[in-house]
Each structure stands twice: as structure tokens, then as C-alpha cells.
Motif scaffolding. Structure first.
Motif, PDB file in Angstrom:
ATOM      1  N   PHE B  14       0.882  -1.167   0.000  1.00 46.00           N
ATOM      2  CA  PHE B  14       0.000   0.000   0.000  1.00 46.00           C
ATOM      3  C   PHE B  14       0.915   1.210   0.000  1.00 46.00           C
ATOM      4  O   PHE B  14       1.630   1.440   0.985  1.00 46.00           O
ATOM      5  CB  PHE B  14      -0.906   0.018   1.229  1.00 46.00           C
ATOM      6  CG  PHE B  14      -1.971  -1.045   1.200  1.00 46.00           C
ATOM      7  CD1 PHE B  14      -3.028  -0.976   0.306  1.00 46.00           C
ATOM      8  CD2 PHE B  14      -1.914  -2.121   2.072  1.00 46.00           C
ATOM      9  CE1 PHE B  14      -4.004  -1.951   0.284  1.00 46.00           C
ATOM     10  CE2 PHE B  14      -2.894  -3.102   2.054  1.00 46.00           C
ATOM     11  CZ  PHE B  14      -3.939  -3.019   1.156  1.00 46.00           C
ATOM     12  N   GLY B  15       0.919   1.947  -1.084  1.00 45.59           N
ATOM     13  CA  GLY B  15       1.864   3.051  -1.193  1.00 45.59           C
ATOM     14  C   GLY B  15       3.275   2.490  -1.168  1.00 45.59           C
ATOM     15  O   GLY B  15       3.623   1.634  -1.979  1.00 45.59           O
ATOM     16  N   THR B  16       4.068   2.936  -0.216  1.00 48.45           N
ATOM     17  CA  THR B  16       5.454   2.471  -0.169  1.00 48.45           C
ATOM     18  C   THR B  16       5.663   1.366   0.865  1.00 48.45           C
ATOM     19  O   THR B  16       6.734   0.777   0.929  1.00 48.45           O
ATOM     20  CB  THR B  16       6.410   3.637   0.152  1.00 48.45           C
ATOM     21  OG1 THR B  16       5.960   4.255   1.351  1.00 48.45           O
ATOM     22  CG2 THR B  16       6.423   4.660  -0.972  1.00 48.45           C
ATOM     23  N   THR B  17       4.616   1.101   1.671  1.00 48.86           N
ATOM     24  CA  THR B  17       4.784   0.047   2.682  1.00 48.86           C
ATOM     25  C   THR B  17       4.400  -1.303   2.114  1.00 48.86           C
ATOM     26  O   THR B  17       3.292  -1.486   1.603  1.00 48.86           O
ATOM     27  CB  THR B  17       3.904   0.298   3.924  1.00 48.86           C
ATOM     28  OG1 THR B  17       2.876   1.207   3.568  1.00 48.86           O
ATOM     29  CG2 THR B  17       4.706   0.784   5.092  1.00 48.86           C
ATOM     30  N   GLU B  18       5.308  -2.230   2.230  1.00 52.59           N
ATOM     31  CA  GLU B  18       5.027  -3.576   1.745  1.00 52.59           C
ATOM     32  C   GLU B  18       4.360  -4.360   2.876  1.00 52.59           C
ATOM     33  O   GLU B  18       4.950  -4.571   3.942  1.00 52.59           O
ATOM     34  CB  GLU B  18       6.308  -4.260   1.277  1.00 52.59           C
ATOM     35  CG  GLU B  18       5.995  -5.561   0.551  1.00 52.59           C
ATOM     36  CD  GLU B  18       7.182  -6.094  -0.225  1.00 52.59           C
ATOM     37  OE1 GLU B  18       8.270  -6.212   0.359  1.00 52.59           O
ATOM     38  OE2 GLU B  18       7.005  -6.409  -1.425  1.00 52.59           O
ATOM     39  N   ILE B  19       3.123  -4.765   2.625  1.00 50.70           N
ATOM     40  CA  ILE B  19       2.331  -5.447   3.648  1.00 50.70           C
ATOM     41  C   ILE B  19       2.491  -6.960   3.530  1.00 50.70           C
ATOM     42  O   ILE B  19       2.600  -7.663   4.529  1.00 50.70           O
ATOM     43  CB  ILE B  19       0.840  -5.071   3.501  1.00 50.70           C
ATOM     44  CG1 ILE B  19       0.645  -3.558   3.674  1.00 50.70           C
ATOM     45  CG2 ILE B  19      -0.019  -5.845   4.486  1.00 50.70           C
ATOM     46  CD1 ILE B  19       1.097  -3.017   4.994  1.00 50.70           C
ATOM     47  N   LEU B  20       2.518  -7.456   2.301  1.00 50.08           N
ATOM     48  CA  LEU B  20       2.779  -8.887   2.087  1.00 50.08           C
ATOM     49  C   LEU B  20       4.134  -9.003   1.410  1.00 50.08           C
ATOM     50  O   LEU B  20       4.364  -8.412   0.356  1.00 50.08           O
ATOM     51  CB  LEU B  20       1.686  -9.507   1.211  1.00 50.08           C
ATOM     52  CG  LEU B  20       0.270  -9.502   1.793  1.00 50.08           C
ATOM     53  CD1 LEU B  20      -0.705 -10.173   0.822  1.00 50.08           C
ATOM     54  CD2 LEU B  20       0.231 -10.198   3.141  1.00 50.08           C
ATOM     55  N   ARG B  21       5.019  -9.791   2.007  1.00 46.08           N
ATOM     56  CA  ARG B  21       6.394  -9.797   1.514  1.00 46.08           C
ATOM     57  C   ARG B  21       6.793 -11.174   1.020  1.00 46.08           C
ATOM     58  O   ARG B  21       7.736 -11.787   1.523  1.00 46.08           O
ATOM     59  CB  ARG B  21       7.323  -9.315   2.629  1.00 46.08           C
ATOM     60  CG  ARG B  21       6.865  -7.934   3.135  1.00 46.08           C
ATOM     61  CD  ARG B  21       7.846  -7.330   4.094  1.00 46.08           C
ATOM     62  NE  ARG B  21       7.999  -8.133   5.283  1.00 46.08           N
ATOM     63  CZ  ARG B  21       9.105  -8.150   6.026  1.00 46.08           C
ATOM     64  NH1 ARG B  21      10.138  -7.434   5.678  1.00 46.08           N
ATOM     65  NH2 ARG B  21       9.151  -8.894   7.107  1.00 46.08           N
ATOM     66  N   GLY B  22       6.032 -11.658   0.037  1.00 50.21           N
ATOM     67  CA  GLY B  22       6.378 -12.946  -0.540  1.00 50.21           C
ATOM     68  C   GLY B  22       5.728 -14.089   0.214  1.00 50.21           C
ATOM     69  O   GLY B  22       6.316 -14.668   1.111  1.00 50.21           O
ATOM     70  N   ILE B  23       4.492 -14.380  -0.167  1.00 54.84           N
ATOM     71  CA  ILE B  23       3.741 -15.452   0.487  1.00 54.84           C
ATOM     72  C   ILE B  23       3.639 -16.638  -0.471  1.00 54.84           C
ATOM     73  O   ILE B  23       3.250 -16.467  -1.624  1.00 54.84           O
ATOM     74  CB  ILE B  23       2.303 -14.989   0.835  1.00 54.84           C
ATOM     75  CG1 ILE B  23       2.330 -13.759   1.739  1.00 54.84           C
ATOM     76  CG2 ILE B  23       1.487 -16.124   1.403  1.00 54.84           C
ATOM     77  CD1 ILE B  23       2.269 -14.065   3.192  1.00 54.84           C
ATOM     78  N   ASP B  24       3.995 -17.798   0.007  1.00 57.46           N
ATOM     79  CA  ASP B  24       3.783 -19.023  -0.758  1.00 57.46           C
ATOM     80  C   ASP B  24       3.029 -19.995   0.121  1.00 57.46           C
ATOM     81  O   ASP B  24       3.486 -20.313   1.218  1.00 57.46           O
ATOM     82  CB  ASP B  24       5.131 -19.672  -1.122  1.00 57.46           C
ATOM     83  CG  ASP B  24       5.895 -18.828  -2.127  1.00 57.46           C
ATOM     84  OD1 ASP B  24       5.589 -18.939  -3.321  1.00 57.46           O
ATOM     85  OD2 ASP B  24       6.771 -18.041  -1.681  1.00 57.46           O
ATOM     86  N   PHE B  25       1.885 -20.409  -0.370  1.00 55.93           N
ATOM     87  CA  PHE B  25       1.251 -21.508   0.344  1.00 55.93           C
ATOM     88  C   PHE B  25       0.139 -22.090  -0.501  1.00 55.93           C
ATOM     89  O   PHE B  25      -0.351 -21.450  -1.439  1.00 55.93           O
ATOM     90  CB  PHE B  25       0.789 -21.099   1.744  1.00 55.93           C
ATOM     91  CG  PHE B  25      -0.618 -20.604   1.879  1.00 55.93           C
ATOM     92  CD1 PHE B  25      -1.013 -19.415   1.299  1.00 55.93           C
ATOM     93  CD2 PHE B  25      -1.550 -21.336   2.620  1.00 55.93           C
ATOM     94  CE1 PHE B  25      -2.302 -18.935   1.469  1.00 55.93           C
ATOM     95  CE2 PHE B  25      -2.846 -20.867   2.779  1.00 55.93           C
ATOM     96  CZ  PHE B  25      -3.214 -19.667   2.211  1.00 55.93           C
ATOM     97  N   SER B  26      -0.202 -23.335  -0.210  1.00 57.63           N
ATOM     98  CA  SER B  26      -1.269 -23.936  -0.998  1.00 57.63           C
ATOM     99  C   SER B  26      -2.195 -24.729  -0.101  1.00 57.63           C
ATOM    100  O   SER B  26      -1.837 -25.115   1.018  1.00 57.63           O
ATOM    101  CB  SER B  26      -0.693 -24.816  -2.104  1.00 57.63           C
ATOM    102  OG  SER B  26       0.133 -25.792  -1.531  1.00 57.63           O
ATOM    103  N   VAL B  27      -3.396 -24.897  -0.591  1.00 55.02           N
ATOM    104  CA  VAL B  27      -4.440 -25.579   0.167  1.00 55.02           C
ATOM    105  C   VAL B  27      -4.974 -26.700  -0.705  1.00 55.02           C
ATOM    106  O   VAL B  27      -5.358 -26.473  -1.855  1.00 55.02           O
ATOM    107  CB  VAL B  27      -5.580 -24.598   0.512  1.00 55.02           C
ATOM    108  CG1 VAL B  27      -6.681 -25.301   1.290  1.00 55.02           C
ATOM    109  CG2 VAL B  27      -5.038 -23.409   1.305  1.00 55.02           C
ATOM    110  N   ALA B  28      -4.968 -27.897  -0.160  1.00 52.31           N
ATOM    111  CA  ALA B  28      -5.466 -29.039  -0.925  1.00 52.31           C
ATOM    112  C   ALA B  28      -6.983 -29.113  -0.816  1.00 52.31           C
ATOM    113  O   ALA B  28      -7.576 -28.529   0.082  1.00 52.31           O
ATOM    114  CB  ALA B  28      -4.845 -30.327  -0.379  1.00 52.31           C
TER     115      ALA B  28
END
Ligand SMILES: Nc1ncnc2c1ncn2[C@@H]1O[C@H](COP(=O)(O)OP(=O)(O)OP(=O)(O)O)[C@@H](O)[C@H]1O
Ligand SMILES: [Mg+2]
Lengths: 221, 244
Positions: B14-28
Motif C-alpha cells: 500500500f503506497g510504499t509500505t510492503e504489507i505482504l512480503r512474498g507469500i507461498d502456500f497452498s491448500v489441498a
């Protein structure tokens, strides 16, 4: 007292003027039936433009609204009816009145609708979009119904203003209620026809004004 | 690809603030994944990226094998396969419970009134509110409203349901019925991602717990692992805080 009654509440003259006044009243109703839907429709367009994600469109609608809210409607009407012919654009009084009212009323209705749309929370948009509704479907089925309900008193009040304002059509010789009454006055040299016209306005508008008060009360304004 | 939801390299600023910094996940398929973490860690943002209510800055989200970010993807068509339930319910106040449930059935799926209402009644029945079909949201308790919201999402037969703190706005005595509905869904084989602070529910219903902090997933595992033997110090602190 007698002179007052003779000059203002002369029943004989009212009776004589009645057919003319009645036809004027019919024209006023006709005018309202054209001008109110036009204004509401234009207002919806304006409101939609003013919340658009395109900045240029937002600015354009803002300029439009500011301009036409600032220009006195009478001036607008005279420019359209008497000024445009110099530019080669000529039209009937009815057409001129419709255009003037569209421009004026749509900017006022537009601001009311915009306030209404902004009163509907973001959660409503998100819930609707999350079920797959498009932006337009969400706007139409979820947001606008709530928006108009939230600003119903303002919409009705503005409609009362529009109805009263239709009397300015008399300056372009459109034979609506005021024009007809004034014609009768100038023929009879008596003010009673104008009083009669005023009474007609009152009979129609008073219940509406009451309704506004009740709506405002109910919505806790 | 067997994962029903697959999140790859998800970033959001959001703007210059990174709120999510590389999320990896999966749901079966049929899995119930619980997402926990401190306030402001980006749980809601992550969930909202999964149906593009929030536009990711980078990364990909695949639902049932379809890349939500791809140019050709019809996001509206995908969204009806992704049910979402909000903390604030967000029912349409000008429509009855049934109206809330049938709107998308009619406008998105193009069903006729009768068919939509039959499906809507069935969905309301699933959450135990068939007899409230004609009531407006203002006439329902918070717990009932949330169950109507669940029915609204369910009626579209989603492949996966996303819950963002579905019980946080409820009085404690109303929480049980909503969790009960979620338990039923789980038993019926629904795939779910739940952001919630209901740790008891997490403990006995979740298949997996994901711990988020500062826009990243720091640890994930079974409830026994996360609650009983957390590896990451942040997880340990968070879980310890909760059980105190
Ligand atoms: N639309 C937005 N604009 C700017 N910042 C935002 C926006 N939405 C969220 N944020 C910020 O992103 C961060 C993460 O928010 P998010 O709601 O995802 O956290 P959360 O983990 O769900 O927290 P909580 O447990 O309090 O719900 C917060 O710092 C929040 O202020
Ligand atoms: Mg949140």
C-alpha cells in the motif's frame, strides 16, 4: 376589505379564468413529467461519473456540477432559448425548458445521489463483488437502492424545488400554470387568477412537503 | 496440480509500505487451513488477494488451476467459485435473507426466480435458517446474519470458502452456531481458509495452521505441532500469549 376581496379573491373572475388556468396546470404537470425524470436520469449519470475511477471523468463531472449549480436557472433558460438562435440553434419553448432543466436539475440531483452512494459502505461493494457480480450489477442492485433510500428526503425536497421552478418556463411563453394565470390577470386587471394558481401549487406541494418532514423524521435527520 | 488454492510469491504494497512480503502456500481439496498471527500481519490482505478484492502487487494466485492474475481470466466467473465471508457480515440491508442469497444466483448465474429461490432456501436450510428466509438482516441476530452470509456464498457452490474473522463481531453466545455451521461444511468436504482467533476451533477442526507475521509465513504445521511444539520464536510467543 371589500377591495381586497374583489382584487385578490374574486370568485367570479376565478371562475372565468378557470378553464385557462386548468389548461396551464395541465401543461405544468406535463412539464414536470418531462423534467423530473430527465433530471433524475441526468443526476444518476452525474453521480456515476463523479465516483468513476477515471480521474478525468471525475473532474469533468465536478466542473459540470459546479457550473450548473452556480448559473441561475432563469439565466440558463434565457440563454438557451434566446441566445442560441444567434448561433443558429433554434428550438421550441418546451425543448428549451427541457434542456435548461436537464442541465440544472441533473447537477443538483447528481450531488444528492453522490452523497447517497458514498453513504453505502465499502463492505457492500466487496460482498457483492465477491459473489461474482460485476461493478455495474453491484451499483445497480446493491448500492443504488440503498443510496436512494438514504437520501430520499433530499430527493423529494429537490423535486419540490424543481416543480416550483417550472414556473420560469413562463418567460419563454410556455403556457404553464403561472403563464396562464398571468394572462388571465392581464385580461381581467385582477390578481385573483394568480391567487388561484398559488392555491393550486399549494394543494399539490403541501402534502409533499409534509412527506419530506415525515421521511426526515423517520430517517432520524 | 492437486492444490485447490495455490499462492505463489504473493506481494502487496500500500503506497510504499510492503504489507505482504512474498507469500507461498497452498491448500489441498477438502483441507481446512487456519491462518493466525498478530494484528496487522497481513492476514486479511492475504485472504483478500485470493479473490482479487485486493490487487496483488506481484505474484500469482491459482484457484482450481486457474491463474487469477492472468489477463484472460474472467475474475467474476472465478469469484463465484470462491466464497467469502466477512467479519462484518455485509448482508444487503434492503433485501430479505432469501433476497441476499438469490441475488447472485439470478444475476451472475442467470437462474430464474423459482429455481434461484429453491436453491436459496436449500442454502438457508444448510445453515439452519430456512424459517428466516423472509426476514430482513435488521431482524436477525449477528450470528444469524453471519449464517445467512455463509449461505449466500454457499448457494453458488464454491470450490473454496474464505473466512475473515467470521466470529469476531459476534457476542460470545452467538459464536457457537456459526462455528457449528463451519464444522458441518468441513464435514461435507468443503475446502476452507479461515482467519480467526478461535483457537479451540483451530485445535480440533483445522488440518493445518499457518502462522503469519510481518507479511510473511513464518511457520506452518498441524495444530499439534503449532500449538504443542512451535519452532519459530515468534510463533512460540504468539501461541504462549494466547494460552495464557
Ligand atoms: N487499503 C489499505 N490501505 C493502506 N493500508 C492498508 C490497507 N489495508 C490494510 N492496510 C495495512 O496493512 C496491514 C495489514 O493489514 P491486514 O488487515 O491485512 O492485517 P490483519 O493481519 O488482518 O490484522 P487484524 O488481525 O487486525 O485483522 C495493516 O498495517 C494495515 O494498516
Ligand atoms: Mg484482518
Amino acid at each position: 376589505m371589500e377591495i381586497f376581496l374583489f382584487q385578490f379573491l374574486n370568485l367570479d373572475i376565478m371562475r372565468q379564468a378557470w378553464p385557462l388556468i386548468l389548461s396551464g396546470a395541465q401543461m405544468t404537470v406535463l412539464l414536470c413529467l418531462a423534467v423530473i425524470p430527465l433530471g433524475l436520469f441526468g443526476g444518476l449519470l452525474v453521480a456515476t461519473g463523479s465516483i468513476s475511477q477515471w480521474r478525468a471523468l471525475r473532474w469533468a463531472t465536478k466542473a459540470y456540477v459546479d457550473f450548473f449549480r452556480a448559473v441561475p436557472p432563469l439565466v440558463l433558460l434565457i440563454v438557451i432559448y434566446s441566445g442560441l438562435p444567434f448561433a443558429g440553434i433554434r428550438m421550441s419553448p418546451f425543448m428549451a425548458v427541457c434542456i435548461a432543466f436537464f442541465l440544472n436539475a441533473s447537477s443538483f440531483y447528481g450531488e444528492i445521489f453522490r452523497a447517497g452512494v458514498e453513504s453505502v459502505g465499502r463492505g457492500q461493494w466487496e460482498a457483492a463483488r465477491s459473489t461474482g457480480l460485476t461493478w455495474l450489477q453491484t451499483y445497480r442492485f446493491v448500492v443504488l437502492p440503498q443510496a436512494s433510500r438514504n437520501v430520499l428526503p433530499d430527493l423529494v425536497s429537490n423535486t419540490v424545488e424543481v416543480i416550483k421552478l417550472t414556473s420560469i418556463a413562463s418567460v419563454v411563453s410556455f403556457t404553464e400554470l403561472l403563464y396562464a394565470a398571468d394572462m388571465a390577470r392581464s385580461v381581467t386587471y385582477n390578481t385573483s387568477p394568480i391567487v388561484l394558481a398559488a392555491v393550486l401549487y399549494l394543494i399539490v406541494l403541501w402534502p409533499v412537503v409534509r412527506l419530506v418532514s415525515r421521511l426526515e423524521h423517520r430517517l432520524g435527520h | 496440480m492437486s492444490a485447490l488454492l495455490d499462492v505463489r510469491g504473493l506481494r502487496k504494497s500500500f503506497g510504499t509500505t510492503e504489507i505482504l512480503r512474498g507469500i507461498d502456500f497452498s491448500v489441498a481439496a477438502q483441507e481446512l487451513v487456519f491462518v493466525i498471527g498478530p494484528s496487522g500481519s497481513g492476514k486479511s490482505t492475504m485472504l483478500r488477494c485470493c479473490n482479487r478484492l485486493e490487487e496483488p502487487t506481484a505474484g500469482h494466485v491459482f484457484v482450481d488451476g486457474v491463474d487469477l492474475m492472468a489477463k484472460g481470466t474472467d475474475i467474476n466467473a472465478m469469484r463465484r467459485r470462491i466464497g467469502m465471508v466477512f467479519q462484518a457480515f455485509n448482508l444487503y440491508p434492503h433485501m430479505t435473507a432469501l433476497g441476499n442469497v438469490t441475488l447472485a444466483l439470478r444475476k451472475v448465474l442467470g437462474k430464474g426466480r423459482e429455481e434461484a429461490e429453491a436453491i436459496g432456501i436449500a442454502a438457508l436450510d444448510r445453515v439452519g435458517l430456512k424459517e428466516k428466509a423472509g426476514n430482513y438482516p435488521s431482524e436477525l441476530s449477528g450470528g444469524q446474519q453471519q449464517r445467512v452470509a455463509i449461505a449466500r456464498a454457499l448457494s453458488l457452490e464454491p470450490k473454496i470458502m474464505l473466512f475473515d474473522e467470521p466470529t469476531s463481531a459476534l457476542d460470545p453466545e452467538l459464536v457457537g452456531a456459526v462455528l457449528g455451521v463451519m464444522r458441518d461444511l468441513k464435514e461435507a468436504g468443503m475446502t476452507m481458509v479461515v482467519v480467526s482467533h478461535e483457537m479451540r476451533f483451530a485445535r480440533d477442526a483445522a488440518d493445518r495452521i499457518v502462522f503469519m507475521a510481518d507479511g510473511q509465513i513464518l511457520e506452518q504445521g498441524s495444530p499439534a505441532e503449532i500449538f504443542g511444539n512451535p519452532q519459530n520464536p515468534r510463533t512460540r510467543d504468539f501461541v504462549g500469549e494466547l494460552s495464557r
